[in-house]
Motif scaffolding. Structure first.
Motif, PDB file in Angstrom:
ATOM      1  N   LYS A  53       0.880  -1.185   0.032  1.00  0.00           N
ATOM      2  CA  LYS A  53      -0.044   0.296   0.041  1.00  0.00           C
ATOM      3  C   LYS A  53       0.901   1.266  -0.114  1.00  0.00           C
ATOM      4  N   ASP A  54       1.993   1.364   0.575  1.00  0.00           N
ATOM      5  CA  ASP A  54       2.813   2.442   0.783  1.00  0.00           C
ATOM      6  C   ASP A  54       3.334   2.570  -0.610  1.00  0.00           C
ATOM      7  N   HIS A  55       4.124   1.647  -1.172  1.00  0.00           N
ATOM      8  CA  HIS A  55       4.464   1.716  -2.479  1.00  0.00           C
ATOM      9  C   HIS A  55       3.652   2.293  -3.515  1.00  0.00           C
ATOM     10  N   ASN A  56       2.129   2.024  -3.540  1.00  0.00           N
ATOM     11  CA  ASN A  56       1.142   2.333  -4.515  1.00  0.00           C
ATOM     12  C   ASN A  56       0.922   3.865  -4.284  1.00  0.00           C
ATOM     13  N   GLU A  57       0.786   4.304  -2.939  1.00  0.00           N
ATOM     14  CA  GLU A  57       0.350   5.634  -2.644  1.00  0.00           C
ATOM     15  C   GLU A  57       1.751   6.478  -3.163  1.00  0.00           C
ATOM     16  N   ILE A  58       2.928   6.174  -3.015  1.00  0.00           N
ATOM     17  CA  ILE A  58       3.995   6.905  -3.602  1.00  0.00           C
ATOM     18  C   ILE A  58       3.901   7.192  -5.126  1.00  0.00           C
ATOM     19  N   LEU A  59       3.525   6.046  -5.535  1.00  0.00           N
ATOM     20  CA  LEU A  59       3.426   5.930  -7.189  1.00  0.00           C
ATOM     21  C   LEU A  59       2.298   6.782  -7.556  1.00  0.00           C
ATOM     22  N   GLU A  60       1.236   6.887  -6.752  1.00  0.00           N
ATOM     23  CA  GLU A  60       0.237   7.737  -7.277  1.00  0.00           C
ATOM     24  C   GLU A  60       0.466   9.219  -7.072  1.00  0.00           C
ATOM     25  N   ARG A  76       9.620   6.341   7.613  1.00  0.00           N
ATOM     26  CA  ARG A  76       8.645   5.546   6.797  1.00  0.00           C
ATOM     27  C   ARG A  76       8.670   5.852   5.381  1.00  0.00           C
ATOM     28  N   ALA A  77       8.763   7.311   5.090  1.00  0.00           N
ATOM     29  CA  ALA A  77       9.057   7.773   3.646  1.00  0.00           C
ATOM     30  C   ALA A  77      10.028   7.151   3.050  1.00  0.00           C
ATOM     31  N   THR A  78      11.245   7.186   3.713  1.00  0.00           N
ATOM     32  CA  THR A  78      12.668   6.740   3.489  1.00  0.00           C
ATOM     33  C   THR A  78      12.700   5.558   3.000  1.00  0.00           C
ATOM     34  N   ASP A  79      11.996   4.629   3.995  1.00  0.00           N
ATOM     35  CA  ASP A  79      12.028   3.267   3.869  1.00  0.00           C
ATOM     36  C   ASP A  79      11.232   2.710   2.687  1.00  0.00           C
ATOM     37  N   ALA A  80      10.159   3.250   2.180  1.00  0.00           N
ATOM     38  CA  ALA A  80       9.439   2.968   1.280  1.00  0.00           C
ATOM     39  C   ALA A  80      10.162   3.310  -0.077  1.00  0.00           C
ATOM     40  N   LEU A  81      10.734   4.789  -0.347  1.00  0.00           N
ATOM     41  CA  LEU A  81      11.358   5.046  -1.565  1.00  0.00           C
ATOM     42  C   LEU A  81      12.742   4.233  -1.704  1.00  0.00           C
ATOM     43  N   GLU A 107      15.705   0.271  -4.836  1.00  0.00           N
ATOM     44  CA  GLU A 107      16.265  -1.104  -4.942  1.00  0.00           C
ATOM     45  C   GLU A 107      15.737  -2.029  -5.991  1.00  0.00           C
ATOM     46  N   GLU A 108      14.229  -2.098  -6.006  1.00  0.00           N
ATOM     47  CA  GLU A 108      13.793  -2.856  -6.912  1.00  0.00           C
ATOM     48  C   GLU A 108      13.458  -2.327  -8.482  1.00  0.00           C
ATOM     49  N   GLY A 109      14.490  -1.092  -8.861  1.00  0.00           N
ATOM     50  CA  GLY A 109      14.693  -0.818 -10.024  1.00  0.00           C
ATOM     51  C   GLY A 109      13.625   0.191 -10.613  1.00  0.00           C
ATOM     52  N   LEU A 110      12.604   0.440  -9.460  1.00  0.00           N
ATOM     53  CA  LEU A 110      11.308   1.292 -10.165  1.00  0.00           C
ATOM     54  C   LEU A 110      11.452   2.712  -9.942  1.00  0.00           C
ATOM     55  N   ALA A 111      12.653   3.145  -9.305  1.00  0.00           N
ATOM     56  CA  ALA A 111      12.914   4.684  -9.069  1.00  0.00           C
ATOM     57  C   ALA A 111      14.273   4.875  -9.549  1.00  0.00           C
ATOM     58  N   MET A 112      14.650   6.138  -9.990  1.00  0.00           N
ATOM     59  CA  MET A 112      16.139   6.847 -10.316  1.00  0.00           C
ATOM     60  C   MET A 112      16.280   7.938  -9.382  1.00  0.00           C
ATOM     61  N   ILE A 113      17.389   8.096  -8.923  1.00  0.00           N
ATOM     62  CA  ILE A 113      17.356   9.317  -8.119  1.00  0.00           C
ATOM     63  C   ILE A 113      18.265  10.567  -8.892  1.00  0.00           C
ATOM     64  N   ASP A 114      17.998  11.702  -8.311  1.00  0.00           N
ATOM     65  CA  ASP A 114      18.468  12.949  -8.961  1.00  0.00           C
ATOM     66  C   ASP A 114      18.922  13.912  -7.545  1.00  0.00           C
ATOM     67  N   TYR A 120      13.334  11.473  -6.474  1.00  0.00           N
ATOM     68  CA  TYR A 120      13.066   9.875  -6.738  1.00  0.00           C
ATOM     69  C   TYR A 120      12.136  10.052  -8.075  1.00  0.00           C
ATOM     70  N   TRP A 121      12.698   9.664  -9.090  1.00  0.00           N
ATOM     71  CA  TRP A 121      11.872   9.751 -10.386  1.00  0.00           C
ATOM     72  C   TRP A 121      11.374   8.423 -10.451  1.00  0.00           C
ATOM     73  N   PHE A 122      10.060   8.256 -11.040  1.00  0.00           N
ATOM     74  CA  PHE A 122       9.676   7.091 -11.331  1.00  0.00           C
ATOM     75  C   PHE A 122       9.268   7.090 -12.707  1.00  0.00           C
ATOM     76  N   PRO A 123      10.052   6.358 -13.678  1.00  0.00           N
ATOM     77  CA  PRO A 123       9.794   6.368 -15.297  1.00  0.00           C
ATOM     78  C   PRO A 123       8.247   5.787 -15.716  1.00  0.00           C
ATOM     79  N   CYS A 124       7.498   4.906 -14.622  1.00  0.00           N
ATOM     80  CA  CYS A 124       6.505   4.288 -15.058  1.00  0.00           C
ATOM     81  C   CYS A 124       5.405   5.141 -14.947  1.00  0.00           C
ATOM     82  N   VAL A 125       5.425   6.535 -14.377  1.00  0.00           N
ATOM     83  CA  VAL A 125       4.590   7.486 -14.304  1.00  0.00           C
ATOM     84  C   VAL A 125       5.085   8.577 -14.966  1.00  0.00           C
ATOM     85  N   SER A 126       6.069   8.724 -15.617  1.00  0.00           N
ATOM     86  CA  SER A 126       6.682   9.840 -16.398  1.00  0.00           C
ATOM     87  C   SER A 126       6.323   9.526 -17.979  1.00  0.00           C
TER      88      SER A 126
END
Length: 251
Positions: free
Chosen positions: A177-184, A207-212, A217-224, A234-240
């Motif tokens: 649920k935390d991951h989905n809320e961040i992606l949203e 909590r925020a840092t742990d989820a991000l 680590e799962e490769g779903l985010a990129m850092i800038d 934290y960039w998310f290509p799947c919603v860009s």
């Protein structure tokens, strides 16, 4: 005092129940037979319709989607097999098979960039670039149907909904649920910061840092880290936007 019914009365009651039961069974059988007859008629009409409009079904994605809805109402699955009447008449079994192969290839090609999570909209755009001028127009409905057929291969392909977006997952990553809320939350700009997640979701910093970091680590985010304010994005290509895909024109 009330008198108990005699043996004759009990037998009459039992006989009446049997008659009601038989009557009910006969009515049910008549209804079933009638439904089967109507279903056979509908299927015959559907075949006639398909013969008459086969070119529209092949070339027009909106028309194709409506045709699938008609098929579902009479329990006909034109994609169940590449052999038989529907495949020979329309060739749509081959169409969705080829589309499924293309979906796998696009997901594999973009996985290093998005971690195996791509928006359905971006997937359709990338597929459109591949099929441009040589294939029929592809719709989201076509992609969804092709992906549903990939599931039987146990390949891990799945469509999930996060906020207003449909995402295609091609890796067995479990999002909580935390991951989905961040992606949203990231759908607004394509990225989030720890501070933004804390403020918008009312989370603690931990909590925020742990989820991000898990998403990273799962490769779903990129850092800038190249910003004056010193805040990591934290960039998310799947919603860009699909335009952000490196080498998208070569897929």
């Amino acid at each position: 005092m009330r008198r108990r019914p005699g043996i004759g009365g009990l037998q009459n009651a039992a006989a009446a129940r049997d008659q009601y039961r038989l009557l009910g069974e006969n009515v049910a059988k008549l209804r079933t037979d009638l439904m089967k007859e109507q279903l056979a008629t509908f299927r015959s009409q559907l075949e006639d319709f398909a013969r008459k409009h086969k070119n529209d079904i092949r070339k027009n994605p909106a028309f194709r989607a409506q045709f699938h809805e008609m098929c579902a109402k009479v329990r006909v699955d034109p994609l169940a097999s590449n052999k038989g009447f529907w495949a020979e008449l329309l060739g749509i079994g081959d169409f969705y098979y080829e589309l499924g192969v293309q979906i796998i290839e696009v997901c594999l090609a973009t996985r290093p960039h998005n971690g195996g999570l791509i928006s359905l909209d971006d997937l359709c755009k990338l597929l459109g670039q591949r099929w441009k001028a040589v294939r029929e127009t592809i719709s989201e409905d076509d992609c969804l149907r092709a992906i549903s057929k990939l599931k039987v291969l146990g390949s891990g392909f799945e469509v999930i909904t996060v906020g207003k977006k449909k995402l295609v997952r091609s890796v067995p990553t479990e999002l909580n649920k935390d991951h989905n809320e961040i992606l949203e939350l990231a759908q607004a700009q394509g990225f989030v910061t720890v501070d933004e997640v804390q403020r918008c979701l009312n989370w603690s910093s931990g909590r925020a840092t742990d989820a991000l970091e898990t998403l990273l680590e799962e490769g779903l985010a990129m850092i800038d880290d190249g910003h004056r304010d010193g805040k990591r994005r934290y960039w998310f290509p799947c919603v860009s936007s699909v335009s952000s895909y490196v080498g998208a024109d070569t897929l």
